[in-house]
Design an enzyme around this catalytic site. Structure first.
Site, short mmCIF file in Angstrom:
data_model
loop_
_atom_site.label_atom_id
_atom_site.label_comp_id
_atom_site.label_asym_id
_atom_site.label_seq_id
_atom_site.Cartn_x
_atom_site.Cartn_y
_atom_site.Cartn_z
N ASP A 75 0.87 -1.19 0.00
CA ASP A 75 0.00 0.00 0.00
C ASP A 75 0.89 1.23 0.00
OD1 ASP A 75 -2.83 -0.93 0.29
OD2 ASP A 75 -2.03 -1.90 2.07
N ARG A 110 3.97 2.87 3.27
CA ARG A 110 4.69 1.86 4.05
C ARG A 110 6.20 2.08 4.06
NH1 ARG A 110 -0.08 0.92 6.13
NH2 ARG A 110 -1.47 -0.36 4.86
N ARG A 129 -6.87 10.87 1.57
CA ARG A 129 -6.52 9.78 0.65
C ARG A 129 -7.29 9.93 -0.66
NH1 ARG A 129 -7.70 4.37 3.83
NH2 ARG A 129 -6.72 3.41 1.98
N LYS A 151 -9.09 1.30 -6.11
CA LYS A 151 -9.84 0.90 -4.92
C LYS A 151 -10.64 2.10 -4.38
CE LYS A 151 -5.92 1.69 -1.78
NZ LYS A 151 -4.84 1.07 -0.99
N HIS A 152 -11.66 1.91 -3.54
CA HIS A 152 -12.23 0.68 -3.01
C HIS A 152 -13.64 0.56 -3.59
CE1 HIS A 152 -9.45 2.48 -0.04
NE2 HIS A 152 -9.11 1.24 0.28
N HIS A 184 -12.04 -1.61 8.89
CA HIS A 184 -11.09 -2.37 9.72
C HIS A 184 -11.76 -2.77 11.05
CE1 HIS A 184 -8.28 -0.26 7.01
NE2 HIS A 184 -7.47 -1.28 7.23
N ASP A 189 -10.55 -6.59 -0.62
CA ASP A 189 -9.78 -5.93 0.43
C ASP A 189 -9.43 -7.01 1.46
OD1 ASP A 189 -8.54 -3.95 1.93
OD2 ASP A 189 -10.25 -2.59 1.93
#
Length: 370
Positions: free
Chosen positions: A74, A82, A143, A173-174, A186, A258
């Protein structure tokens, strides 16, 4: 090719540390696992990332398919980033929307992609093409490129083209859009009362543009839209995956879930039911990021479903063929570049200059048109 190996090619798994454990290597080889997803826990300096990717790719020679592995990460820019310095730190996508210069968006993705590809990462779970329609949505926030679907679409196309030019596999995405939610998938399953007409007029516009730009994959969201499918969330929904993505939008790339370990899934559905239902719905790739004990359970559940006839083996074999076709087309050179080349690309002065200008709200100078 046994059904065990066919199933394994459908799967992405997370790993625990900076190098593979003996058990991870054994599982990846024996089950013919198709892809690895890297997180912050897996990456340090460029040499370590390079060596880890080389180690992962070396396993292909011992797998049934002998195919390169997807190595995904990601890297959106901003909060979802990351890799740390000396890799270039790229700003959030909202900064690209504020500048509204598609050439800049193209170079953002292209330069980021060059750094990823040099160390052996061949897939970026990007771009995020969610339209930011709810100011209270902290999950997506910056984002998202913009609250304007046409602007998101324009820059999504440029980003996809930039990654592709750098030999990076791309993933929009998403689907069909996470920009209106308040609940973080999440933590739990978001429920949205939008209808199909609303999605057509807003959320789907950037996805359609990304599809036309030949994005390689699309990632499903774990969101329930009761007005469209009263029974299943998107990842598990034939209405969304088979009907909308594959039939109505005529998308021919791969559909990836996902993370199936998110509480939007695991708190509401049995862990053995989730992978079976996702493939029944039409997904091609199953993503497991953080639950290291679940992929072996998922493999066994899928084998059981094939044996019982609830999963169509011919369809899985067809998926398997399409996955290998994408790998053959897009991962011609699976291994990382030599380290002496990597150090010339990672954190390149031009990349740092571009990232800094975007972050400051300035159009970088000297960028050539595509």
């Amino acid at each position: 090719m046994g059904i065990n190996q066919v199933i394994g090619q459908h799967m992405f798994i997370g790993i625990q540390g900076h190098a593979l454990t003996a058990d991870e290597k054994k599982f990846i080889v024996e089950k013919n696992i198709g892809g690895i997803c890297l997180f912050g826990r897996n990456v340090a300096d460029p040499k370590q990332v390079h060596d880890l990717c080389a180690e992962i790719q070396s396993l292909r020679h011992r797998q049934a398919d002998k195919a390169p592995l997807f190595i995904g990460i990601d890297m959106e820019g901003g909060r979802v980033h990351r890799l740390k310095p000396p890799f270039t730190i790229w700003p959030a996508l909202r900064k690209l929307g504020d500048l509204d210069a598609p050439t800049v968006s193209f170079h953002f993705a292209n330069r980021m992609g060059q750094e990823l590809r040099s160390v052996g990462i061949n897939l970026d779970f990007a771009p995020s093409v969610d339209v930011f329609t709810n100011e209270a949505n902290k999950v997506i926030g910056d984002r998202s490129i913009s609250s304007d679907p046409e602007m998101v679409a324009k820059h999504a196309s440029a980003l996809v083209r930039g990654y592709i030019k750098a030999d990076i596999i791309t993933c929009a995405k998403h689907f069909p859009g996470h920009g209106n939610t308040l609940v973080d998938s999440h933590e739990d399953l978001p429920v949205e009362n939008l209808d199909k007409a609303r999605l057509e007029s807003c959320e789907l516009i950037p996805f359609k543009k990304a599809f036309k730009s030949r994005v390689d994959m699309v990632m499903t969201s774990h969101i329930k839209f009761p007005n469209i499918d009263p029974e299943w969330p998107v990842t598990l929904s034939e209405i969304f995956v088979k009907k909308m993505i594959k039939e109505e939008l005529r998308y021919r790339g791969l559909v990836i879930t996902d993370d199936l370990g998110m509480k939007a899934m695991s708190a509401h559905y049995d862990i053995e039911e989730i992978p079976v239902r996702a493939l029944q719905a039409g997904c091609d790739l199953l993503l497991y990021c953080n639950e290291f004990d679940v992929p072996p359970i998922a493999v066994e559940a899928l084998l059981g479903a094939v044996a019982q006839g609830s999963l169509d083996q011919a369809q899985l074999e067809s998926n398997h063929k399409r996955i290998l076709e994408l790998k053959k087309a897009k991962i011609a050179n699976p291994d990382p570049l030599p380290m002496e080349e990597v150090i010339k690309i990672v954190g390149h002065a031009e990349h740092l200059k571009i990232a800094s200008a975007i972050n400051s709200g300035i159009t970088p100078e000297g960028l050539l048109p595509e």
